[in-house]
Design an enzyme around this catalytic site. Structure first.
Site, PDB file in Angstrom:
ATOM      1  N   ARG A  51      26.776 -16.189 -36.572  1.00 26.23           N
ATOM      2  CA  ARG A  51      25.842 -17.320 -36.422  1.00 26.23           C
ATOM      3  C   ARG A  51      25.160 -17.670 -37.738  1.00 26.23           C
ATOM      4  NH1 ARG A  51      23.355 -16.097 -30.398  1.00 26.23           N
ATOM      5  NH2 ARG A  51      24.854 -17.432 -29.316  1.00 26.23           N
TER       6      ARG A  51
ATOM      7  N   LYS B 265      29.967 -14.922 -12.963  1.00 24.98           N
ATOM      8  CA  LYS B 265      29.278 -15.633 -11.888  1.00 24.98           C
ATOM      9  C   LYS B 265      29.723 -17.075 -11.732  1.00 24.98           C
ATOM     10  CE  LYS B 265      24.955 -14.219 -13.148  1.00 24.98           C
ATOM     11  NZ  LYS B 265      23.568 -14.584 -13.050  1.00 24.98           N
TER      12      LYS B 265
ATOM     13  N   GLY C 263      29.719 -16.505 -24.804  1.00 25.35           N
ATOM     14  CA  GLY C 263      29.485 -15.348 -25.654  1.00 25.35           C
ATOM     15  C   GLY C 263      30.539 -14.265 -25.506  1.00 25.35           C
TER      16      GLY C 263
ATOM     17  N   GLY D 250      25.227 -20.950 -23.151  1.00 24.39           N
ATOM     18  CA  GLY D 250      24.561 -21.837 -22.202  1.00 24.39           C
ATOM     19  C   GLY D 250      24.586 -23.296 -22.642  1.00 24.39           C
TER      20      GLY D 250
END
Ligand code: ADP
Ligand code: MG
Length: 396
Positions: free
Chosen positions: A39, A200, A353, A376
């Site tokens: 990053r 999920k 991720g 996200g």
């Protein structure tokens, strides 16, 4: 990149000015050192552009979740040290996020120099989007650049609030992320094949919904396939099933019946007795999971079919591992998808991720057209939601 809707740092007049840059330096630490600097590297083009054009760059980021308190272990210090190495130039480190001392440092920063503020989440006002913190940040600079794609889905003081107090434009990374991901949804080369996995359904149901309208095929793997199997009345044994996900999966299956997009589920599985690398393992043809067993990876036939679909795609989007890839005996499905994506002739985009971590682990990240730095944020953008950190910037 002509249709990017927001002002870009490329066109900003920055010479001799102080520029507050929101970056995403939320990197993993290991014993007080930066364990993965991906990053930080991703933010270098914007920082270098500002230095070359004679701006003084004041960088701000969050790191971990200090929850509004000063947590010394989450200081930006090791990040600043790594940044200085990568830039080959000194990086001044502020003792706090805002305040008089920081204002003095910022005011004295010469053109071409870099100042890194402390972890912005040391301030409780950050996640509350407190106007006082936004104003204190704005006092440090003349211009604002948001380059923190990974945090752009949050309306926080340093991502959104401050953009109402300084002229704001997008950094190079934010612009590229939004451009690459938007293209997948808006003008993909076809067929568009979307591979979704991970833990999920609830995290990704918005993306499934959107791509049932946009994609040609959706391939499902990972633990989330068990919510679909449960919805179809298939035995899932001890597999990880998200209860809330079963209803969402039912909805997606219903929507898929009338859709032009084909929704594909695994046809075979790799089972284990426990979530453990040393557990008993069993490959089954079919997807019924007996009690005492859990599905921990897609099976060989599924992996081969998914790899073939990926190879035939004009565009591939992959988000979410196919199994518990952290356990080597259950990494084969994820590896097969990663290798197929790396070798695919179509345009390839990977986000999430854990999927990105898997790509790096397999040494394949360099063979993918675009590897997103945002988990996200990338999901929200793909769902078609507006990112508050981008909306607040000036229009192009
Ligand atoms: P990403 O970060 O790429 O979006 P997620 O966070 O949604 O991915 O999911 C990653 C996690 O899902 C990993 O920790 C992986 O172990 C877990 N996972 C995937 N498949 C299974 C499975 N069949 N059983 C249990 N966990 C799984
Ligand atoms: Mg994840």
């Amino acid at each position: 990149m002509s249709d990017f809707p927001k002002a870009s740092v490329r066109d900003a007049d920055v010479a001799g000015r102080r520029v507050l840059v929101r970056v995403d330096f939320n990197v993993p630490l290991d014993n007080g050192r930066v364990a993965d600097d991906t990053r930080i590297r991703a933010a270098l083009p914007t920082i270098e552009l500002l230095r070359e054009r004679g701006a003084a760059a004041i960088l701000v980021s969050h790191l971990g979740r200090p929850k509004g308190e000063v947590v010394p272990e989450l200081s930006m210090k090791p990040v600043g040290e790594r940044l200085a190495e990568l830039l080959g130039a000194p990086v001044e480190q502020a003792p706090a996020v805002v305040g008089e001392d920081v204002e003095t440092l910022a005011a004295g920063l010469s053109p071409g120099r870099v100042l890194l503020l402390e972890n912005v989440r040391f301030e409780p006002g950050e996640t509350e989007n407190d106007p006082k913190l936004a104003a204190a940040l704005a006092r440090l600079a003349d211009l604002y650049v948001n380059d923190a794609f990974g945090a752009a889905h949050r309306a926080h003081a340093s991502t959104e609030g401050v953009a109402h107090r300084l002229p704001g434009c997008a950094g190079l990374l934010l612009e590229r992320e939004v451009t690459e991901l938007s293209r997948v949804v808006e003008s993909p080369r076809r067929p568009l094949v979307v591979v979704l996995g991970g833990a999920k359904v609830s995290d990704k149901v918005g993306v499934i919904d959107r791509f049932l309208e946009v994609a040609d095929r959706i391939l499902i793997g990972g633990a989330m396939c068990f919510s679909f199997f449960r919805a179809q009345g298939i035995a899932t044994g001890d597999s990880l099933v998200e209860e809330e996900g079963v209803k969402l999966a039912e909805g997606a299956l219903r929507k898929a019946e009338g859709a032009a997009c084909e929704l594909t589920l695994p046809v075979d599985l790799m089972l284990g007795e426990e979530f453990d690398a040393a557990t008993e393992r069993r490959q089954v043809d079919g997807v019924e999971v007996p009690d005492g067993w859990m599905g921990l990876d897609v099976g060989r036939r599924t992996a081969a079919a998914y790899a073939e679909a990926i190879g035939a795609a004009g565009t591939v989007l992959w988000n979410g591992p196919m199994g518990a890839f952290e356990l080597e005996p259950f990494a084969a499905g994820t590896r097969a998808v990663a290798e197929a994506v790396a070798a695919a002739p179509g345009t390839t985009v990977v986000g999430g991720g854990d999927s990105v971590a898997a790509l790096h682990e397999f040494g394949l990240a360099g063979q993918v057209d675009w590897v997103s730095t945002g988990g996200g944020a990338s999901l929200e953008l793909l769902e078609g939601r507006k990112l508050p950190g981008m909306e607040a910037l000036q229009d192009a």
